[in-house]
Design a protein around this motif. Structure first.
Motif, PDB file in Angstrom:
ATOM      1  N   ILE A  53       0.861  -1.187   0.000  1.00  0.00           N
ATOM      2  CA  ILE A  53       0.000   0.000   0.000  1.00  0.00           C
ATOM      3  C   ILE A  53       0.894   1.232   0.000  1.00  0.00           C
ATOM      4  O   ILE A  53       1.803   1.344   0.833  1.00  0.00           O
ATOM      5  N   ARG A  54       0.645   2.141  -0.951  1.00  0.00           N
ATOM      6  CA  ARG A  54       1.454   3.364  -1.048  1.00  0.00           C
ATOM      7  C   ARG A  54       0.581   4.571  -0.739  1.00  0.00           C
ATOM      8  O   ARG A  54      -0.515   4.714  -1.298  1.00  0.00           O
ATOM      9  N   ASN A  55       1.077   5.433   0.115  1.00  0.00           N
ATOM     10  CA  ASN A  55       0.337   6.644   0.490  1.00  0.00           C
ATOM     11  C   ASN A  55       0.602   7.735  -0.537  1.00  0.00           C
ATOM     12  O   ASN A  55       1.688   8.315  -0.580  1.00  0.00           O
ATOM     13  N   LYS A  56      -0.430   8.019  -1.357  1.00  0.00           N
ATOM     14  CA  LYS A  56      -0.319   9.059  -2.390  1.00  0.00           C
ATOM     15  C   LYS A  56      -1.393  10.124  -2.190  1.00  0.00           C
ATOM     16  O   LYS A  56      -1.821  10.768  -3.149  1.00  0.00           O
ATOM     17  N   PHE A 113     -12.157  -0.517   2.012  1.00  0.00           N
ATOM     18  CA  PHE A 113     -11.897  -1.169   0.727  1.00  0.00           C
ATOM     19  C   PHE A 113     -11.321  -2.558   0.999  1.00  0.00           C
ATOM     20  O   PHE A 113     -10.535  -2.725   1.935  1.00  0.00           O
ATOM     21  N   TYR A 114     -11.730  -3.546   0.169  1.00  0.00           N
ATOM     22  CA  TYR A 114     -11.099  -4.867   0.230  1.00  0.00           C
ATOM     23  C   TYR A 114      -9.784  -4.771  -0.537  1.00  0.00           C
ATOM     24  O   TYR A 114      -9.787  -4.756  -1.767  1.00  0.00           O
ATOM     25  N   ILE A 115      -8.674  -4.712   0.198  1.00  0.00           N
ATOM     26  CA  ILE A 115      -7.377  -4.545  -0.464  1.00  0.00           C
ATOM     27  C   ILE A 115      -6.965  -5.843  -1.174  1.00  0.00           C
ATOM     28  O   ILE A 115      -6.200  -5.831  -2.112  1.00  0.00           O
ATOM     29  N   ASP A 143     -12.381  10.751  -7.358  1.00  0.00           N
ATOM     30  CA  ASP A 143     -13.433   9.902  -7.905  1.00  0.00           C
ATOM     31  C   ASP A 143     -13.087   8.416  -7.806  1.00  0.00           C
ATOM     32  O   ASP A 143     -13.937   7.594  -7.455  1.00  0.00           O
ATOM     33  N   TYR A 144     -11.868   8.073  -8.177  1.00  0.00           N
ATOM     34  CA  TYR A 144     -11.412   6.677  -8.135  1.00  0.00           C
ATOM     35  C   TYR A 144     -10.129   6.648  -7.317  1.00  0.00           C
ATOM     36  O   TYR A 144      -9.037   6.596  -7.857  1.00  0.00           O
ATOM     37  N   PRO A 145     -10.285   6.700  -5.984  1.00  0.00           N
ATOM     38  CA  PRO A 145      -9.125   6.991  -5.141  1.00  0.00           C
ATOM     39  C   PRO A 145      -8.182   5.819  -4.876  1.00  0.00           C
ATOM     40  O   PRO A 145      -7.117   6.027  -4.321  1.00  0.00           O
ATOM     41  N   ILE A 146      -8.567   4.602  -5.268  1.00  0.00           N
ATOM     42  CA  ILE A 146      -7.678   3.486  -4.926  1.00  0.00           C
ATOM     43  C   ILE A 146      -7.400   2.666  -6.178  1.00  0.00           C
ATOM     44  O   ILE A 146      -8.322   2.207  -6.851  1.00  0.00           O
ATOM     45  N   PRO A 157      -3.264   1.905 -14.617  1.00  0.00           N
ATOM     46  CA  PRO A 157      -3.718   1.407 -13.309  1.00  0.00           C
ATOM     47  C   PRO A 157      -5.191   0.993 -13.352  1.00  0.00           C
ATOM     48  O   PRO A 157      -5.957   1.511 -14.169  1.00  0.00           O
ATOM     49  N   TYR A 158      -5.562   0.058 -12.486  1.00  0.00           N
ATOM     50  CA  TYR A 158      -6.969  -0.332 -12.322  1.00  0.00           C
ATOM     51  C   TYR A 158      -7.494   0.409 -11.110  1.00  0.00           C
ATOM     52  O   TYR A 158      -7.084   0.105  -9.988  1.00  0.00           O
ATOM     53  N   CYS A 159      -8.375   1.391 -11.345  1.00  0.00           N
ATOM     54  CA  CYS A 159      -8.816   2.253 -10.244  1.00  0.00           C
ATOM     55  C   CYS A 159     -10.237   1.933  -9.814  1.00  0.00           C
ATOM     56  O   CYS A 159     -11.078   1.589 -10.639  1.00  0.00           O
ATOM     57  N   PHE A 160     -10.468   2.075  -8.533  1.00  0.00           N
ATOM     58  CA  PHE A 160     -11.758   1.710  -7.934  1.00  0.00           C
ATOM     59  C   PHE A 160     -12.261   2.834  -7.037  1.00  0.00           C
ATOM     60  O   PHE A 160     -11.482   3.650  -6.552  1.00  0.00           O
ATOM     61  N   LYS A 161     -13.583   2.798  -6.807  1.00  0.00           N
ATOM     62  CA  LYS A 161     -14.183   3.672  -5.802  1.00  0.00           C
ATOM     63  C   LYS A 161     -14.040   3.003  -4.435  1.00  0.00           C
ATOM     64  O   LYS A 161     -13.801   1.793  -4.356  1.00  0.00           O
ATOM     65  N   TRP A 162     -14.186   3.776  -3.376  1.00  0.00           N
ATOM     66  CA  TRP A 162     -14.220   3.184  -2.037  1.00  0.00           C
ATOM     67  C   TRP A 162     -15.396   2.228  -1.942  1.00  0.00           C
ATOM     68  O   TRP A 162     -16.410   2.410  -2.633  1.00  0.00           O
ATOM     69  N   GLU A 163     -15.275   1.258  -1.058  1.00  0.00           N
ATOM     70  CA  GLU A 163     -16.373   0.322  -0.804  1.00  0.00           C
ATOM     71  C   GLU A 163     -16.962   0.653   0.576  1.00  0.00           C
ATOM     72  O   GLU A 163     -16.974  -0.184   1.480  1.00  0.00           O
TER      73      GLU A 163
END
Ligand SMILES: *[C@@H]1O[C@H](CO)[C@@H](O)[C@H](O)[C@H]1NC(C)=O
Ligand SMILES: *[C@@H]1O[C@H](CO)[C@@H](O)[C@H](O)[C@H]1NC(C)=O
Length: 166
Positions: A53-56, A113-115, A143-146, A157-163
């Motif tokens: 996990i990288r903090n960006k 989010f399910y990491i 919008d797609y923070p992860i 990258p494959y980007c997702f919304k929060w769950e």
């Protein structure tokens, strides 16, 4: 009376040994137990995974992460901005392994989010593809923070919304 006069006893013995062997094999699915890797990047049962996990986050705050599965609880982790934190585990025999994380940062809110989900990250021909080293950037966009970052150059990258859910 000789033991061999009782073939059903022998059968019972063989059956119970098989069950014991099966149960000890299941014990190996404990995430923290070291077992020989069962095959590289594979989607094979018991494949080893490394989640990074990288903090960006855009406001450059410390990212607080709390991840757990039904077997593991890593507690609260504080990742400095642009820093990383990672953990390793083996996907279980049934491929139901999931790690659920809670993310918070100053002015960033509280998100889930399910990491790692074997059904998403360890599925042959899945989208995103199977990862052995699963690298996630957190907080680059609203919008797609992860986003899962492919290791090969030239892939998006494959980007997702929060769950966050209800
Ligand atoms: C799994 O591993 C942890 C840490 O080594 C240990 O505390 C726990 O008892 C193990 N669980 C099983 C089911 O073996
Ligand atoms: C962020 O980390 C990467 C990898 O360690 C490094 O190359 C980069 O220079 C860092 N960026 C900033 C702005 O510190």
């Amino acid at each position: 009376m000789a033991f061999t006069d009782k073939p059903h006893l022998i059968l019972l013995f063989i059956m119970s040994s098989t069950i014991i062997l099966f149960v000890s094999a299941l014990d190996l699915s404990n995430g923290s137990t070291e077992i020989p890797s069962s095959g590289g990047d594979g989607f094979l049962p018991l494949a080893e995974k490394h989640v990074i996990i990288r903090n960006k986050v855009r406001n450059k705050q410390i990212l607080n992460v709390h991840c757990k599965s039904s077997d593991d609880d890593f507690g609260m982790i504080h990742i400095p901005w642009n820093g990383t934190w990672s953990f390793r585990f083996h996907v279980n025999f049934w491929k139901t392994t999931k790690y659920h994380c809670h993310f918070t940062w100053y002015k960033g809110g509280s998100h889930y989010f399910y990491i790692f989900k074997a059904s998403r990250d360890d599925k042959q021909f899945g989208d995103p593809p199977v990862c052995k080293e699963c690298i996630w950037d957190v907080g680059r966009s609203d919008d797609y923070p992860i986003c899962r970052i492919p290791r090969e150059m030239g892939y998006l990258p494959y980007c997702f919304k929060w769950e966050d859910g209800p």
